[in-house]
Design a protein around this motif. Structure first.
Motif, PDB file in Angstrom:
ATOM      1  N   GLN A   2      12.163  10.020 -25.812  1.00  0.00           N
ATOM      2  CA  GLN A   2      10.932  10.802 -25.924  1.00  0.00           C
ATOM      3  C   GLN A   2       9.690   9.916 -25.954  1.00  0.00           C
ATOM      4  OE1 GLN A   2      11.332  13.428 -29.273  1.00  0.00           O
ATOM      5  NE2 GLN A   2      12.700  14.813 -28.174  1.00  0.00           N
ATOM      6  N   LEU A   3       9.849   8.653 -26.304  1.00  0.00           N
ATOM      7  CA  LEU A   3       8.723   7.720 -26.315  1.00  0.00           C
ATOM      8  C   LEU A   3       8.371   7.218 -24.907  1.00  0.00           C
ATOM      9  CD1 LEU A   3       9.604   5.546 -29.443  1.00  0.00           C
ATOM     10  CD2 LEU A   3       7.761   7.241 -29.244  1.00  0.00           C
ATOM     11  N   HIS A   4       9.291   7.368 -23.956  1.00  0.00           N
ATOM     12  CA  HIS A   4       9.085   6.895 -22.590  1.00  0.00           C
ATOM     13  C   HIS A   4       7.809   7.515 -22.011  1.00  0.00           C
ATOM     14  CE1 HIS A   4      10.163   5.347 -18.651  1.00  0.00           C
ATOM     15  NE2 HIS A   4      10.014   6.557 -18.150  1.00  0.00           N
ATOM     16  N   ASN A   5       6.932   6.661 -21.491  1.00  0.00           N
ATOM     17  CA  ASN A   5       5.648   7.046 -20.882  1.00  0.00           C
ATOM     18  C   ASN A   5       4.693   7.719 -21.869  1.00  0.00           C
ATOM     19  OD1 ASN A   5       6.053   5.915 -18.390  1.00  0.00           O
ATOM     20  ND2 ASN A   5       6.903   7.778 -17.497  1.00  0.00           N
ATOM     21  N   THR A   6       4.779   7.336 -23.138  1.00  0.00           N
ATOM     22  CA  THR A   6       3.816   7.817 -24.126  1.00  0.00           C
ATOM     23  C   THR A   6       3.002   6.635 -24.632  1.00  0.00           C
ATOM     24  OG1 THR A   6       5.334   7.587 -26.006  1.00  0.00           O
ATOM     25  CG2 THR A   6       5.293   9.721 -24.880  1.00  0.00           C
ATOM     26  N   LYS A   7       1.860   6.941 -25.191  1.00  0.00           N
ATOM     27  CA  LYS A   7       0.983   5.897 -25.716  1.00  0.00           C
ATOM     28  C   LYS A   7       1.397   5.604 -27.157  1.00  0.00           C
ATOM     29  CE  LYS A   7      -3.666   4.302 -25.554  1.00  0.00           C
ATOM     30  NZ  LYS A   7      -4.917   4.409 -24.863  1.00  0.00           N
ATOM     31  N   ILE A   8       1.658   4.310 -27.432  1.00  0.00           N
ATOM     32  CA  ILE A   8       2.079   3.899 -28.768  1.00  0.00           C
ATOM     33  C   ILE A   8       1.221   2.734 -29.254  1.00  0.00           C
ATOM     34  CG2 ILE A   8       4.477   4.629 -28.403  1.00  0.00           C
ATOM     35  CD1 ILE A   8       5.114   1.515 -28.272  1.00  0.00           C
ATOM     36  N   ALA A  37       0.249  10.271 -20.875  1.00  0.00           N
ATOM     37  CA  ALA A  37       0.100   9.075 -21.704  1.00  0.00           C
ATOM     38  C   ALA A  37      -1.353   8.642 -21.825  1.00  0.00           C
ATOM     39  CB  ALA A  37       0.932   7.929 -21.143  1.00  0.00           C
ATOM     40  N   THR A  38      -2.135   8.793 -20.771  1.00  0.00           N
ATOM     41  CA  THR A  38      -3.510   8.311 -20.821  1.00  0.00           C
ATOM     42  C   THR A  38      -4.412   9.214 -21.649  1.00  0.00           C
ATOM     43  OG1 THR A  38      -4.006   9.428 -18.739  1.00  0.00           O
ATOM     44  CG2 THR A  38      -3.378   7.101 -18.613  1.00  0.00           C
ATOM     45  N   ASN A  39      -4.055  10.471 -21.847  1.00  0.00           N
ATOM     46  CA  ASN A  39      -4.908  11.418 -22.565  1.00  0.00           C
ATOM     47  C   ASN A  39      -4.530  11.610 -24.025  1.00  0.00           C
ATOM     48  OD1 ASN A  39      -6.333  11.859 -20.198  1.00  0.00           O
ATOM     49  ND2 ASN A  39      -4.982  13.505 -19.557  1.00  0.00           N
ATOM     50  N   GLN A  40      -3.470  11.038 -24.476  1.00  0.00           N
ATOM     51  CA  GLN A  40      -3.036  11.255 -25.847  1.00  0.00           C
ATOM     52  C   GLN A  40      -3.405  10.093 -26.753  1.00  0.00           C
ATOM     53  OE1 GLN A  40       1.461   9.791 -26.137  1.00  0.00           O
ATOM     54  NE2 GLN A  40       1.250  11.431 -24.654  1.00  0.00           N
ATOM     55  N   PRO A  41      -3.578  10.376 -28.064  1.00  0.00           N
ATOM     56  CA  PRO A  41      -3.825   9.263 -28.986  1.00  0.00           C
ATOM     57  C   PRO A  41      -2.546   8.450 -29.156  1.00  0.00           C
ATOM     58  CG  PRO A  41      -3.636  11.331 -30.186  1.00  0.00           C
ATOM     59  CD  PRO A  41      -3.592  11.671 -28.724  1.00  0.00           C
ATOM     60  N   ALA A  42      -2.705   7.179 -29.488  1.00  0.00           N
ATOM     61  CA  ALA A  42      -1.540   6.300 -29.668  1.00  0.00           C
ATOM     62  C   ALA A  42      -0.770   6.708 -30.924  1.00  0.00           C
ATOM     63  CB  ALA A  42      -1.987   4.854 -29.769  1.00  0.00           C
ATOM     64  N   ARG A  43       0.538   6.706 -30.805  1.00  0.00           N
ATOM     65  CA  ARG A  43       1.417   7.010 -31.933  1.00  0.00           C
ATOM     66  C   ARG A  43       1.845   5.679 -32.559  1.00  0.00           C
ATOM     67  NH1 ARG A  43       7.385   9.752 -31.370  1.00  0.00           N
ATOM     68  NH2 ARG A  43       8.023   9.313 -33.511  1.00  0.00           N
ATOM     69  N   ASP A  44       1.651   5.528 -33.871  1.00  0.00           N
ATOM     70  CA  ASP A  44       2.075   4.306 -34.555  1.00  0.00           C
ATOM     71  C   ASP A  44       3.586   4.315 -34.729  1.00  0.00           C
ATOM     72  OD1 ASP A  44      -0.247   2.737 -35.089  1.00  0.00           O
ATOM     73  OD2 ASP A  44      -0.880   4.265 -36.524  1.00  0.00           O
ATOM     74  N   ILE A  45       4.240   3.280 -34.211  1.00  0.00           N
ATOM     75  CA  ILE A  45       5.683   3.131 -34.393  1.00  0.00           C
ATOM     76  C   ILE A  45       5.967   1.690 -34.807  1.00  0.00           C
ATOM     77  CG2 ILE A  45       6.174   4.900 -32.633  1.00  0.00           C
ATOM     78  CD1 ILE A  45       7.321   2.521 -30.914  1.00  0.00           C
ATOM     79  N   GLY A  46       7.193   1.440 -35.214  1.00  0.00           N
ATOM     80  CA  GLY A  46       7.654   0.098 -35.523  1.00  0.00           C
ATOM     81  C   GLY A  46       8.895  -0.202 -34.702  1.00  0.00           C
ATOM     82  N   THR A  90      -1.143 -16.204 -31.016  1.00  0.00           N
ATOM     83  CA  THR A  90      -1.409 -16.447 -32.417  1.00  0.00           C
ATOM     84  C   THR A  90      -0.073 -16.402 -33.168  1.00  0.00           C
ATOM     85  OG1 THR A  90      -2.559 -15.665 -34.407  1.00  0.00           O
ATOM     86  CG2 THR A  90      -1.876 -13.976 -32.832  1.00  0.00           C
ATOM     87  N   THR A  91      -0.002 -17.096 -34.279  1.00  0.00           N
ATOM     88  CA  THR A  91       1.222 -17.055 -35.091  1.00  0.00           C
ATOM     89  C   THR A  91       1.213 -15.860 -36.040  1.00  0.00           C
ATOM     90  OG1 THR A  91       0.204 -18.525 -36.736  1.00  0.00           O
ATOM     91  CG2 THR A  91       1.570 -19.548 -35.006  1.00  0.00           C
ATOM     92  N   ARG A  92       0.108 -15.158 -36.089  1.00  0.00           N
ATOM     93  CA  ARG A  92      -0.016 -13.981 -36.944  1.00  0.00           C
ATOM     94  C   ARG A  92       0.474 -12.735 -36.209  1.00  0.00           C
ATOM     95  NH1 ARG A  92      -5.864 -15.011 -39.803  1.00  0.00           N
ATOM     96  NH2 ARG A  92      -5.240 -16.975 -40.733  1.00  0.00           N
ATOM     97  N   PRO A  93       0.855 -11.698 -36.962  1.00  0.00           N
ATOM     98  CA  PRO A  93       1.258 -10.454 -36.294  1.00  0.00           C
ATOM     99  C   PRO A  93       0.079  -9.810 -35.570  1.00  0.00           C
ATOM    100  CG  PRO A  93       1.311 -10.190 -38.695  1.00  0.00           C
ATOM    101  CD  PRO A  93       0.974 -11.618 -38.414  1.00  0.00           C
ATOM    102  N   VAL A  94       0.369  -9.132 -34.475  1.00  0.00           N
ATOM    103  CA  VAL A  94      -0.645  -8.426 -33.700  1.00  0.00           C
ATOM    104  C   VAL A  94      -0.226  -6.962 -33.557  1.00  0.00           C
ATOM    105  CG1 VAL A  94      -1.381 -10.470 -32.395  1.00  0.00           C
ATOM    106  CG2 VAL A  94       0.438  -9.017 -31.481  1.00  0.00           C
ATOM    107  N   ALA A  95      -1.206  -6.108 -33.318  1.00  0.00           N
ATOM    108  CA  ALA A  95      -0.954  -4.699 -33.008  1.00  0.00           C
ATOM    109  C   ALA A  95      -1.272  -4.501 -31.533  1.00  0.00           C
ATOM    110  CB  ALA A  95      -1.818  -3.805 -33.873  1.00  0.00           C
ATOM    111  N   VAL A  96      -0.313  -3.973 -30.791  1.00  0.00           N
ATOM    112  CA  VAL A  96      -0.478  -3.761 -29.359  1.00  0.00           C
ATOM    113  C   VAL A  96      -0.479  -2.258 -29.104  1.00  0.00           C
ATOM    114  CG1 VAL A  96       0.460  -4.221 -27.060  1.00  0.00           C
ATOM    115  CG2 VAL A  96       0.724  -5.921 -28.877  1.00  0.00           C
ATOM    116  N   GLU A  97      -1.448  -1.799 -28.320  1.00  0.00           N
ATOM    117  CA  GLU A  97      -1.571  -0.377 -28.005  1.00  0.00           C
ATOM    118  C   GLU A  97      -1.510  -0.200 -26.502  1.00  0.00           C
ATOM    119  OE1 GLU A  97      -5.070   2.867 -28.476  1.00  0.00           O
ATOM    120  OE2 GLU A  97      -4.516   1.778 -30.320  1.00  0.00           O
ATOM    121  N   GLY A  98      -0.709   0.768 -26.062  1.00  0.00           N
ATOM    122  CA  GLY A  98      -0.591   1.042 -24.644  1.00  0.00           C
ATOM    123  C   GLY A  98       0.532   2.000 -24.344  1.00  0.00           C
TER     124      GLY A  98
END
Length: 191
Positions: A99-105, A65-74, A157-165
């Motif tokens: 499959q998303l378990h322990n992956t960077k998103i 998870a720490t070495n891969q680029p984040a995958r954009d999901i919804g 914030t009341t606005r949408p945010v993007a969280v990566e991790g």
């Protein structure tokens, strides 16, 4: 405030997220109402399963998870078939979600309001901000318990945010066994 008490507040927020009907603010069940409205909820360690708190506090990172680029999901990517008011069972989670378990998103959503407005080291990320009056009630897959890494914080914030991790599947239950949250994220970035 200790991490254990902060996570206790997060669990209550997650219960509130599950208990509210999206948009209309009606509570979905008396049990959920009792959990959210319990006067001792913020000060009693008995209201949270300590094993669940310890599991939520543990880092969910793997070397992969720490070495891969984040995958954009919804939130639609982590949705699964679950009947309203049915008890959660791990087998309900689809292989694609597993499959998303322990992956960077990277996922977009809203920070669930809490008593603290700035310097959030933990928060609940939800699918929508409950401003509209249509759609089904909130479900377990509509929220993620987020913990910020390494001293990083976020501000409400009341606005949408993007969280990566790093995303993980961790069931967090009340002492009565009611599932409050199933998704966790160890976040490095909130934008």
């Amino acid at each position: 405030m200790s991490m254990r008490w902060q996570i206790c507040g997060l669990l209550l927020a997650a219960a509130y997220c599950v208990a509210l009907c999206a948009g209309c603010g009606e509570r979905s069940s008396p049990a959920a109402t009792a959990l959210v409205d319990a006067p001792q909820a913020h000060s009693s360690q008995a209201n949270v399963d300590s094993a669940a708190v310890d599991a939520a506090a543990a880092p969910a990172k793997s070397a992969t998870a720490t070495n891969q680029p984040a995958r954009d999901i919804g939130f639609d990517n982590i949705k699964f078939d679950m009947q309203k008011d049915a008890p959660f069972q791990r087998k309900m989670i689809t292989p694609a979600i597993e499959q998303l378990h322990n992956t960077k998103i990277r996922i977009r959503g809203y920070i669930l309001p809490s008593f603290q407005q700035s310097g959030l080291s933990q928060f609940v990320l939800v699918r929508d901000n409950m401003q509209c009056c249509f759609g089904p009630g909130a479900a377990l897959y509509d929220c993620i318990v987020v913990q910020m890494d390494g001293g990083h914080t976020a501000d409400f914030t009341t606005r949408p945010v993007a969280v990566e991790g790093t995303f993980s599947i961790q069931e967090i239950a009340s002492p009565e066994g009611k599932c409050l949250a199933i998704y966790h994220m160890q976040a490095d970035n909130v934008q």
